[in-house]
Scaffold this motif. Structure first.
Motif, PDB file in Angstrom:
ATOM      1  N   CYS A   6       0.833  -1.211   0.000  1.00  0.00           N
ATOM      2  CA  CYS A   6       0.000   0.000   0.000  1.00  0.00           C
ATOM      3  C   CYS A   6       0.863   1.254   0.000  1.00  0.00           C
ATOM      4  CB  CYS A   6      -0.946   0.014   1.200  1.00  0.00           C
ATOM      5  SG  CYS A   6      -2.257  -1.205   1.079  1.00  0.00           S
ATOM      6  N   ALA A   7       1.895   1.255   0.819  1.00  0.00           N
ATOM      7  CA  ALA A   7       2.794   2.406   0.881  1.00  0.00           C
ATOM      8  C   ALA A   7       3.529   2.582  -0.447  1.00  0.00           C
ATOM      9  CB  ALA A   7       3.787   2.247   2.021  1.00  0.00           C
ATOM     10  N   ALA A   8       3.956   1.485  -1.050  1.00  0.00           N
ATOM     11  CA  ALA A   8       4.638   1.557  -2.345  1.00  0.00           C
ATOM     12  C   ALA A   8       3.703   2.111  -3.418  1.00  0.00           C
ATOM     13  CB  ALA A   8       5.148   0.178  -2.744  1.00  0.00           C
ATOM     14  N   ASP A   9       2.448   1.685  -3.408  1.00  0.00           N
ATOM     15  CA  ASP A   9       1.476   2.210  -4.369  1.00  0.00           C
ATOM     16  C   ASP A   9       1.273   3.710  -4.174  1.00  0.00           C
ATOM     17  OD1 ASP A   9       1.108  -0.242  -5.525  1.00  0.00           O
ATOM     18  OD2 ASP A   9      -0.859  -0.612  -4.631  1.00  0.00           O
ATOM     19  N   ARG A  10       1.168   4.133  -2.912  1.00  0.00           N
ATOM     20  CA  ARG A  10       0.984   5.559  -2.628  1.00  0.00           C
ATOM     21  C   ARG A  10       2.175   6.366  -3.130  1.00  0.00           C
ATOM     22  NH1 ARG A  10      -1.328   3.831   2.058  1.00  0.00           N
ATOM     23  NH2 ARG A  10       0.615   3.984   3.207  1.00  0.00           N
ATOM     24  N   GLN A  11       3.376   5.870  -2.879  1.00  0.00           N
ATOM     25  CA  GLN A  11       4.576   6.575  -3.323  1.00  0.00           C
ATOM     26  C   GLN A  11       4.619   6.676  -4.843  1.00  0.00           C
ATOM     27  OE1 GLN A  11       7.699   4.280  -1.530  1.00  0.00           O
ATOM     28  NE2 GLN A  11       7.585   5.393   0.419  1.00  0.00           N
ATOM     29  N   THR A  12       4.268   5.591  -5.519  1.00  0.00           N
ATOM     30  CA  THR A  12       4.270   5.586  -6.979  1.00  0.00           C
ATOM     31  C   THR A  12       3.233   6.564  -7.524  1.00  0.00           C
ATOM     32  OG1 THR A  12       5.002   3.293  -7.013  1.00  0.00           O
ATOM     33  CG2 THR A  12       3.981   4.137  -9.031  1.00  0.00           C
ATOM     34  N   ARG A  13       2.020   6.543  -6.952  1.00  0.00           N
ATOM     35  CA  ARG A  13       0.972   7.472  -7.387  1.00  0.00           C
ATOM     36  C   ARG A  13       1.390   8.914  -7.160  1.00  0.00           C
ATOM     37  NH1 ARG A  13      -4.770   6.795  -4.982  1.00  0.00           N
ATOM     38  NH2 ARG A  13      -5.299   8.508  -6.314  1.00  0.00           N
ATOM     39  N   ASP A  14       1.969   9.200  -6.001  1.00  0.00           N
ATOM     40  CA  ASP A  14       2.413  10.568  -5.716  1.00  0.00           C
ATOM     41  C   ASP A  14       3.478  11.015  -6.705  1.00  0.00           C
ATOM     42  OD1 ASP A  14       0.671  10.834  -3.614  1.00  0.00           O
ATOM     43  OD2 ASP A  14       2.179  10.456  -2.057  1.00  0.00           O
ATOM     44  N   TYR A  15       4.424  10.143  -6.994  1.00  0.00           N
ATOM     45  CA  TYR A  15       5.479  10.484  -7.944  1.00  0.00           C
ATOM     46  C   TYR A  15       4.897  10.748  -9.331  1.00  0.00           C
ATOM     47  CZ  TYR A  15       9.507  10.120 -10.993  1.00  0.00           C
ATOM     48  OH  TYR A  15      10.446  10.375 -11.954  1.00  0.00           O
ATOM     49  N   ALA A  16       4.049   9.841  -9.798  1.00  0.00           N
ATOM     50  CA  ALA A  16       3.454   9.996 -11.128  1.00  0.00           C
ATOM     51  C   ALA A  16       2.614  11.271 -11.200  1.00  0.00           C
ATOM     52  CB  ALA A  16       2.601   8.784 -11.474  1.00  0.00           C
ATOM     53  N   LYS A  17       1.834  11.528 -10.162  1.00  0.00           N
ATOM     54  CA  LYS A  17       0.994  12.723 -10.134  1.00  0.00           C
ATOM     55  C   LYS A  17       1.855  13.982 -10.187  1.00  0.00           C
ATOM     56  CE  LYS A  17      -0.915  13.575  -6.255  1.00  0.00           C
ATOM     57  NZ  LYS A  17      -1.708  13.540  -5.050  1.00  0.00           N
ATOM     58  N   ASP A  18       2.911  14.031  -9.396  1.00  0.00           N
ATOM     59  CA  ASP A  18       3.790  15.205  -9.370  1.00  0.00           C
ATOM     60  C   ASP A  18       4.470  15.414 -10.712  1.00  0.00           C
ATOM     61  OD1 ASP A  18       3.067  15.584  -6.743  1.00  0.00           O
ATOM     62  OD2 ASP A  18       4.903  14.711  -5.910  1.00  0.00           O
ATOM     63  N   GLU A  19       4.954  14.344 -11.311  1.00  0.00           N
ATOM     64  CA  GLU A  19       5.637  14.461 -12.597  1.00  0.00           C
ATOM     65  C   GLU A  19       4.675  14.867 -13.708  1.00  0.00           C
ATOM     66  OE1 GLU A  19       9.016  14.349 -13.167  1.00  0.00           O
ATOM     67  OE2 GLU A  19       8.954  14.411 -10.974  1.00  0.00           O
ATOM     68  N   LEU A  20       3.475  14.312 -13.693  1.00  0.00           N
ATOM     69  CA  LEU A  20       2.491  14.636 -14.722  1.00  0.00           C
ATOM     70  C   LEU A  20       2.096  16.106 -14.641  1.00  0.00           C
ATOM     71  CD1 LEU A  20       0.707  13.574 -17.001  1.00  0.00           C
ATOM     72  CD2 LEU A  20      -0.988  12.943 -15.281  1.00  0.00           C
ATOM     73  N   ARG A  21       1.906  16.583 -13.440  1.00  0.00           N
ATOM     74  CA  ARG A  21       1.495  17.985 -13.267  1.00  0.00           C
ATOM     75  C   ARG A  21       2.539  18.962 -13.799  1.00  0.00           C
ATOM     76  NH1 ARG A  21      -3.267  19.772 -10.940  1.00  0.00           N
ATOM     77  NH2 ARG A  21      -4.402  18.054 -10.050  1.00  0.00           N
ATOM     78  N   LYS A  22       3.791  18.557 -13.837  1.00  0.00           N
ATOM     79  CA  LYS A  22       4.851  19.445 -14.340  1.00  0.00           C
ATOM     80  C   LYS A  22       4.708  19.702 -15.832  1.00  0.00           C
ATOM     81  CE  LYS A  22       8.346  18.046 -10.971  1.00  0.00           C
ATOM     82  NZ  LYS A  22       9.621  17.322 -10.795  1.00  0.00           N
ATOM     83  N   VAL A  23       4.088  18.786 -16.554  1.00  0.00           N
ATOM     84  CA  VAL A  23       4.013  18.926 -18.013  1.00  0.00           C
ATOM     85  C   VAL A  23       2.611  19.290 -18.517  1.00  0.00           C
ATOM     86  CG1 VAL A  23       5.954  17.373 -18.401  1.00  0.00           C
ATOM     87  CG2 VAL A  23       3.633  16.449 -18.373  1.00  0.00           C
ATOM     88  N   LEU A  24       1.644  19.386 -17.633  1.00  0.00           N
ATOM     89  CA  LEU A  24       0.283  19.718 -18.056  1.00  0.00           C
ATOM     90  C   LEU A  24       0.141  21.210 -18.321  1.00  0.00           C
ATOM     91  CD1 LEU A  24      -1.864  17.636 -15.544  1.00  0.00           C
ATOM     92  CD2 LEU A  24      -1.384  17.112 -17.931  1.00  0.00           C
TER      93      LEU A  24
END
Length: 97
Positions: A6-24
């Motif tokens: 669960c913690a690994a999934d949260r970390q992955t989602r947070d990373y993906a969300k942060d990276e995606l927002r940089k290019v939107l």
């Protein structure tokens, strides 16, 4: 110490969300933020409402999570669709819009 799944999934989602927002584009980020605010308010009102049965509360959690994932993936159309589902539950349960 390794993290649990669960913690690994949260970390992955947070990373993906942060990276995606940089290019939107800004307009899309603002649109997503707007939907997130409506989702937060509607979800909180539903969770605090009296007289909602356990199955409906479970539906609220599930739909809210789906909307959150749609926002994380920068898909405002899907997030709005889930927000509409929450609004339908609110109407059915007599919760203020």
């Amino acid at each position: 110490m390794p993290t649990g799944p669960c913690a690994a999934d949260r970390q992955t989602r947070d990373y993906a969300k942060d990276e995606l927002r940089k290019v939107l584009p800004v307009h899309l980020r603002e649109d997503l933020d707007s939907v997130a605010i409506y989702l937060s308010v509607k979800g909180r009102r539903l969770q605090n409402a009296h007289g909602i049965d356990a199955a409906t509360r479970q539906d609220i959690h599930y739909i809210s999570a789906r909307a959150g994932m749609a926002l994380d993936l920068a898909h405002p159309t899907a997030a709005r669709r889930e927000l509409e589902r929450l609004e339908a539950i609110a109407r059915r349960c007599g919760v203020e819009p």
